[in-house]
Scaffold this motif. Structure first.
Motif, PDB file in Angstrom:
ATOM      1  N   PHE A 357     -17.787-105.698  -7.673  1.00 49.96           N
ATOM      2  CA  PHE A 357     -17.419-105.888  -6.256  1.00 49.96           C
ATOM      3  C   PHE A 357     -18.631-105.625  -5.349  1.00 49.96           C
ATOM      4  CE2 PHE A 357     -16.338-103.061  -2.634  1.00 49.96           C
ATOM      5  CZ  PHE A 357     -15.797-104.000  -1.760  1.00 49.96           C
ATOM      6  N   ALA A 358     -19.336-104.520  -5.617  1.00 52.75           N
ATOM      7  CA  ALA A 358     -20.508-104.186  -4.792  1.00 52.75           C
ATOM      8  C   ALA A 358     -21.594-105.238  -4.954  1.00 52.75           C
ATOM      9  CB  ALA A 358     -21.035-102.799  -5.172  1.00 52.75           C
ATOM     10  N   MET A 359     -21.734-105.763  -6.178  1.00 54.29           N
ATOM     11  CA  MET A 359     -22.744-106.811  -6.407  1.00 54.29           C
ATOM     12  C   MET A 359     -22.427-108.057  -5.579  1.00 54.29           C
ATOM     13  SD  MET A 359     -23.451-106.443 -10.518  1.00 54.29           S
ATOM     14  CE  MET A 359     -24.759-105.351 -11.123  1.00 54.29           C
ATOM     15  N   GLU A 360     -21.163-108.426  -5.536  1.00 55.44           N
ATOM     16  CA  GLU A 360     -20.810-109.618  -4.757  1.00 55.44           C
ATOM     17  C   GLU A 360     -21.021-109.349  -3.262  1.00 55.44           C
ATOM     18  OE1 GLU A 360     -17.045-111.474  -5.670  1.00 55.44           O
ATOM     19  OE2 GLU A 360     -17.720-113.341  -4.705  1.00 55.44           O
ATOM     20  N   VAL A 401     -18.946 -94.087  -1.866  1.00 55.06           N
ATOM     21  CA  VAL A 401     -17.930 -95.011  -1.325  1.00 55.06           C
ATOM     22  C   VAL A 401     -17.198 -95.705  -2.473  1.00 55.06           C
ATOM     23  CG1 VAL A 401     -17.519 -96.893   0.304  1.00 55.06           C
ATOM     24  CG2 VAL A 401     -19.502 -95.399   0.607  1.00 55.06           C
ATOM     25  N   LEU A 402     -17.962 -96.162  -3.461  1.00 53.20           N
ATOM     26  CA  LEU A 402     -17.338 -96.889  -4.582  1.00 53.20           C
ATOM     27  C   LEU A 402     -16.448 -95.971  -5.412  1.00 53.20           C
ATOM     28  CD1 LEU A 402     -20.269 -99.170  -5.826  1.00 53.20           C
ATOM     29  CD2 LEU A 402     -18.327 -99.803  -4.375  1.00 53.20           C
ATOM     30  N   ALA A 403     -16.683 -94.675  -5.352  1.00 54.78           N
ATOM     31  CA  ALA A 403     -15.879 -93.716  -6.125  1.00 54.78           C
ATOM     32  C   ALA A 403     -14.433 -93.666  -5.646  1.00 54.78           C
ATOM     33  CB  ALA A 403     -16.501 -92.319  -6.023  1.00 54.78           C
ATOM     34  N   ASP A 404     -14.152 -94.253  -4.479  1.00 55.00           N
ATOM     35  CA  ASP A 404     -12.774 -94.284  -3.985  1.00 55.00           C
ATOM     36  C   ASP A 404     -12.049 -95.566  -4.366  1.00 55.00           C
ATOM     37  OD1 ASP A 404     -12.816 -91.765  -2.886  1.00 55.00           O
ATOM     38  OD2 ASP A 404     -13.499 -92.444  -0.923  1.00 55.00           O
ATOM     39  N   ALA A 409     -13.192 -98.971  -0.522  1.00 50.41           N
ATOM     40  CA  ALA A 409     -14.587 -99.341  -0.250  1.00 50.41           C
ATOM     41  C   ALA A 409     -14.641-100.583   0.631  1.00 50.41           C
ATOM     42  CB  ALA A 409     -15.339 -99.573  -1.561  1.00 50.41           C
ATOM     43  N   ALA A 410     -13.738-101.543   0.387  1.00 52.67           N
ATOM     44  CA  ALA A 410     -13.731-102.773   1.196  1.00 52.67           C
ATOM     45  C   ALA A 410     -13.436-102.445   2.655  1.00 52.67           C
ATOM     46  CB  ALA A 410     -12.698-103.757   0.649  1.00 52.67           C
ATOM     47  N   ALA A 412     -14.123 -99.646   4.093  1.00 50.56           N
ATOM     48  CA  ALA A 412     -15.303 -98.944   4.622  1.00 50.56           C
ATOM     49  C   ALA A 412     -16.428 -99.934   4.931  1.00 50.56           C
ATOM     50  CB  ALA A 412     -15.779 -97.897   3.608  1.00 50.56           C
ATOM     51  N   PHE A 413     -16.602-100.943   4.077  1.00 48.22           N
ATOM     52  CA  PHE A 413     -17.709-101.902   4.292  1.00 48.22           C
ATOM     53  C   PHE A 413     -17.386-102.857   5.446  1.00 48.22           C
ATOM     54  CE2 PHE A 413     -18.831-101.771  -0.541  1.00 48.22           C
ATOM     55  CZ  PHE A 413     -19.370-100.511  -0.379  1.00 48.22           C
ATOM     56  N   GLY A 414     -16.112-103.271   5.564  1.00 45.14           N
ATOM     57  CA  GLY A 414     -15.744-104.268   6.578  1.00 45.14           C
ATOM     58  C   GLY A 414     -16.443-105.590   6.318  1.00 45.14           C
ATOM     59  N   LYS A 415     -16.698-106.363   7.349  1.00 44.67           N
ATOM     60  CA  LYS A 415     -17.421-107.654   7.280  1.00 44.67           C
ATOM     61  C   LYS A 415     -16.805-108.624   6.265  1.00 44.67           C
ATOM     62  CE  LYS A 415     -21.778-105.188   8.011  1.00 44.67           C
ATOM     63  NZ  LYS A 415     -23.022-104.806   7.388  1.00 44.67           N
ATOM     64  N   GLY A 416     -15.516-108.532   6.060  1.00 39.99           N
ATOM     65  CA  GLY A 416     -14.858-109.473   5.143  1.00 39.99           C
ATOM     66  C   GLY A 416     -14.936-109.073   3.686  1.00 39.99           C
ATOM     67  N   ALA A 417     -15.326-107.827   3.397  1.00 37.56           N
ATOM     68  CA  ALA A 417     -15.458-107.392   1.998  1.00 37.56           C
ATOM     69  C   ALA A 417     -14.117-107.448   1.250  1.00 37.56           C
ATOM     70  CB  ALA A 417     -16.027-105.971   1.937  1.00 37.56           C
ATOM     71  N   GLU A 418     -12.999-107.407   1.986  1.00 40.89           N
ATOM     72  CA  GLU A 418     -11.676-107.446   1.336  1.00 40.89           C
ATOM     73  C   GLU A 418     -11.549-108.669   0.408  1.00 40.89           C
ATOM     74  OE1 GLU A 418     -12.050-106.688   4.495  1.00 40.89           O
ATOM     75  OE2 GLU A 418     -11.025-104.757   4.773  1.00 40.89           O
ATOM     76  N   GLU A 419     -12.198-109.755   0.811  1.00 40.63           N
ATOM     77  CA  GLU A 419     -12.107-110.985   0.008  1.00 40.63           C
ATOM     78  C   GLU A 419     -12.589-110.749  -1.429  1.00 40.63           C
ATOM     79  OE1 GLU A 419     -14.415-114.134   1.747  1.00 40.63           O
ATOM     80  OE2 GLU A 419     -14.158-115.385  -0.047  1.00 40.63           O
ATOM     81  N   PHE A 420     -13.498-109.780  -1.604  1.00 41.79           N
ATOM     82  CA  PHE A 420     -14.089-109.556  -2.929  1.00 41.79           C
ATOM     83  C   PHE A 420     -13.464-108.368  -3.659  1.00 41.79           C
ATOM     84  CE2 PHE A 420     -17.937-111.096  -0.373  1.00 41.79           C
ATOM     85  CZ  PHE A 420     -17.609-112.422  -0.605  1.00 41.79           C
ATOM     86  N   ALA A 421     -12.486-107.736  -3.034  1.00 45.10           N
ATOM     87  CA  ALA A 421     -11.878-106.530  -3.631  1.00 45.10           C
ATOM     88  C   ALA A 421     -10.746-106.937  -4.569  1.00 45.10           C
ATOM     89  CB  ALA A 421     -11.363-105.605  -2.529  1.00 45.10           C
TER      90      ALA A 421
END
Ligand code: SF4
Length: 620
Positions: A357-360, A401-404, A409-410, A412-421
């Motif tokens: 997820f973080a890589m994407e 962050v990723l530990a949660d 994490a999505a 927390a990151f915002g910017k549309g990260a939900e799409e990759f979660a």
């Protein structure tokens, strides 16, 4: 005394430093039998809704079943359950190895851990005797170091240890509990719950045999099973290749999760295959108590990775999670990642999925060099993957962050990260592609623990013929892999019921027992004149208690859903053009509810609870 059981449930209150023992009636044992049914019963009965999963009010339960510790293949398992910090709902994982058998032979059927110790402790159990011991010297150690220290200070080499690693100490929300160093109760974050209680380990030594109703019948069945396993095609394949044996075929079919489930074909699949592992780094095969299959790889790798076979080796889920899903084709690096996860007590599936997820996110500019301290977190970067495993276990930098988990994490990151979660109910998707196996996808949505592959059907196994438990239960019509009809849902309902039943016994689903043999085994162990109907009712009670637990925690129909990515068709590979049709998924979920006696919102009806003899669940 109930035959086949110790008749004792141990309670350990870590806040008060006290232990006590419950002695349930035979009726309790027959109604719930063990494993997840014990876990869901006690969590529903004894937790208040809304408790903090990482607070002292949560309870952590280790449970065996009637089969656990009986000398027959598949019997070395136990359940570990609590309210999950990852999903804020019902949490549970099953685990093999030797600890569960040793625990039952130490005189108990389950242990309920309550409260929180003031400082790090471990629980010592020897033939019924229980002590809470100081574990400050074990805190911060790897699982290998911790087990060695406990064995040394007890002076007993046969002691078995279930424990957390530093990930559990740091309450990583997908930290696992590890039996015997390399067998993980991986899912649901049970290691974080254990860490929140300042409990590093439970060490057991048991020399007591569980009394059986008919030990000659059980021994005779054990011998017959041992003979059958010598030539049984699936069992022989598991002995030779373990779960890793299927990776290449899955890739050829287009269903190997690749680069955070963006694709289903990985160009480097051959380089992380079970076949290559056998020919290169395999040092031996390990297994679980009394099981001749020995399906677990043990690998050895030299410089620069230095992988010790003590920590086992990567099975299919790990090869895909740390390999193809992260775009990594370096088998030795994946083996190293597997060792780190075992040594630190991390679930390899959620760890790999979180890194993917973080890589994407990195490749799409949601994360930048600034967020990664300059690390190039691109797909395929094996060194970055290994560094991220360390950072997650230690909750350092981006790892904090990723530990949660990806859902938090999505946010927390915002910017549309939900799409990759890629998760369901907060739990990361295991390494089985729902577009390839849509019946499994429906199972992911309904699973009480969020996405989980262990108690659902795998559609690809039933396209040519239907055998095993499903056939014995009257489901005999093969179905196309991608079909999502009411017939497929029926297959899922029956398959999931049987899997839950096995998880209540607690029995390994890789050992090819027929339904009739399971009845024969439970009859021999307990003396009960039982049958498939009664055993499956235990599994069904369990599913309904888990569902009720989640409803009490505020989950509803809206939580029974898949990430949107799976509604997009693949644009290449053998499954080009294949995606899940959203309306078909919704219809299948509604059909599932109807088939199992739940209302349109997915709430078990009072009549269903009454039919199962658990109407108390209605007011729990
Ligand atoms: S088949 Fe494998 S996982 Fe199952 S009990 Fe045997 S060794 Fe353990």
């Amino acid at each position: 005394m109930v035959a086949g059981y110790n008749g004792k449930i141990l309670r350990v209150d870590l806040s008060r430093g006290k232990t006590s023992v419950d002695e349930p009636e035979e009726g309790f044992y027959r109604h719930y039998m063990g494993g997840r049914a014990f876990v869901s019963y006690y969590l529903l009965r004894e937790l208040n809704g809304g408790v903090d999963p990482l607070g002292p009010q949560n309870k952590l339960i280790f449970a065996g079943g009637p089969v656990t510790g009986i000398p027959i293949a598949g019997s070395g398992r136990n359940s570990v359950g609590a309210k999950s910090p990852l999903t804020n709902g019902y949490g549970d994982a099953e685990v093999g190895g030797f600890w569960g058998a040793e625990f039952r032979q130490a005189g108990y059927d389950a242990i309920i851990i309550e409260g929180k110790a003031e400082r790090p402790v471990y629980i010592w159990i020897e033939d019924g005797k229980v002590e809470i011991k100081d574990a400050r010297h074990l805190w911060g150690k790897t699982t290998g170091e911790c087990q060695k220290l406990i064995q040394q200070e007890s002076g007993i080499s046969g002691v078995r240890v279930a424990q957390i690693g530093i990930a559990g100490e740091n309450q990583v929300k997908y930290a696992c509990v590890v039996n015997d160093i390399n067998h993980a109760a991986g899912r649901s974050g049970m290691g974080a719950v254990m860490g929140s209680k300042n409990l590093r380990a439970i060490a057991v030594r048991g020399r007591q045999k569980v009394e059986l109703a008919d030990s000659r019948a059980v021994t005779s069945l054990a011998r017959r099973i041992r003979d059958i396993l010598k030539t049984h095609r699936a069992a022989v394949a598991m002995s030779q290749n373990g779960t890793a044996g299927g990776l290449v075929a899955l890739n050829a079919a287009g269903g190997l999760p690749t680069r955070n489930f963006k694709e289903g074909v990985f160009e480097g699949a051959e380089k992380i295959s079970g076949q290559l592992m056998n020919e290169s780094i395999l040092a031996g095969r390990g297994g679980c108590y009394a099981c001749p299959i020995r399906c677990k790889p043990e690998v050895s790798v030299g410089e620069p990775y230095n992988v010790d076979p003590l920590y086992g080796g990567p099975e299919y889920e790990t090869l895909a999670a740390l390999g193809s899903d992260c775009g990594i084709d370096n088998l030795e690096a994946v083996a190293k990642g597997n060792q780190q996860c075992s040594a630190y007590g991390l679930d390899t599936i959620s760890t790999g999925a979180s890194i993917a997820f973080a890589m994407e996110c990195f490749e799409n500019g949601i994360l930048t060099d600034k967020d990664t301290d300059g690390m190039k977190l691109n797909f395929g970067n094996a060194e970055a993957m290994l560094q991220m495993v360390e950072m997650i276990a230690r909750r350092e930098g981006l790892g904090k962050v990723l530990a949660d988990g990806v859902a938090k994490a999505a946010s927390a990151f915002g910017k549309g990260a939900e799409e990759f979660a890629m998760h369901v109910k907060g739990q990361e998707i295991p390494m089985h592609e729902p577009r390839f196996k849509p019946g499994l996808g429906v199972g992911y949505t309904i699973s009480p623990t969020g996405a989980d592959h262990c108690h659902n059907i795998h559609d690809s196994a039933f396209t040519m013929r239907v055998g095993g438990a499903l056939r014995a239960l009257g489901v005999s019509e093969p179905l196309p892999c991608q079909e999502l009809s009411s017939a497929k849902v029926r297959m899922l309902v029956y398959g999931s019921l049987w899997q839950h039943t096995l998880n209540c016994m607690v029995f390994c689903n890789f050992v090819p027992f027929t339904t009739a043999q399971m009845v024969e085994l439970v009859t021999g162990i307990t003396g009960w004149d039982t049958n498939v109907w009664e055993l499956m009712k235990v599994g069904e009670r369990c599913i309904n208690m888990e569902r009720a637990f989640n409803i009490r925690e505020g989950k509803n129909k809206a939580d029974d859903y898949l990430p949107k990515r799976f509604f997009n068709a693949f644009d290449s590979g053998p499954l080009k053009g294949v995606g899940i049709k959203e309306e078909e998924l919704v219809k299948a979920i509604d059909t599932y509810y109807g088939m199992v006696g739940w209302d349109k919102e997915g709430t078990p009806s009072l009549a269903k609870l009454q039919e199962l003899g658990i109407e108390w669940v209605n007011g729990a």
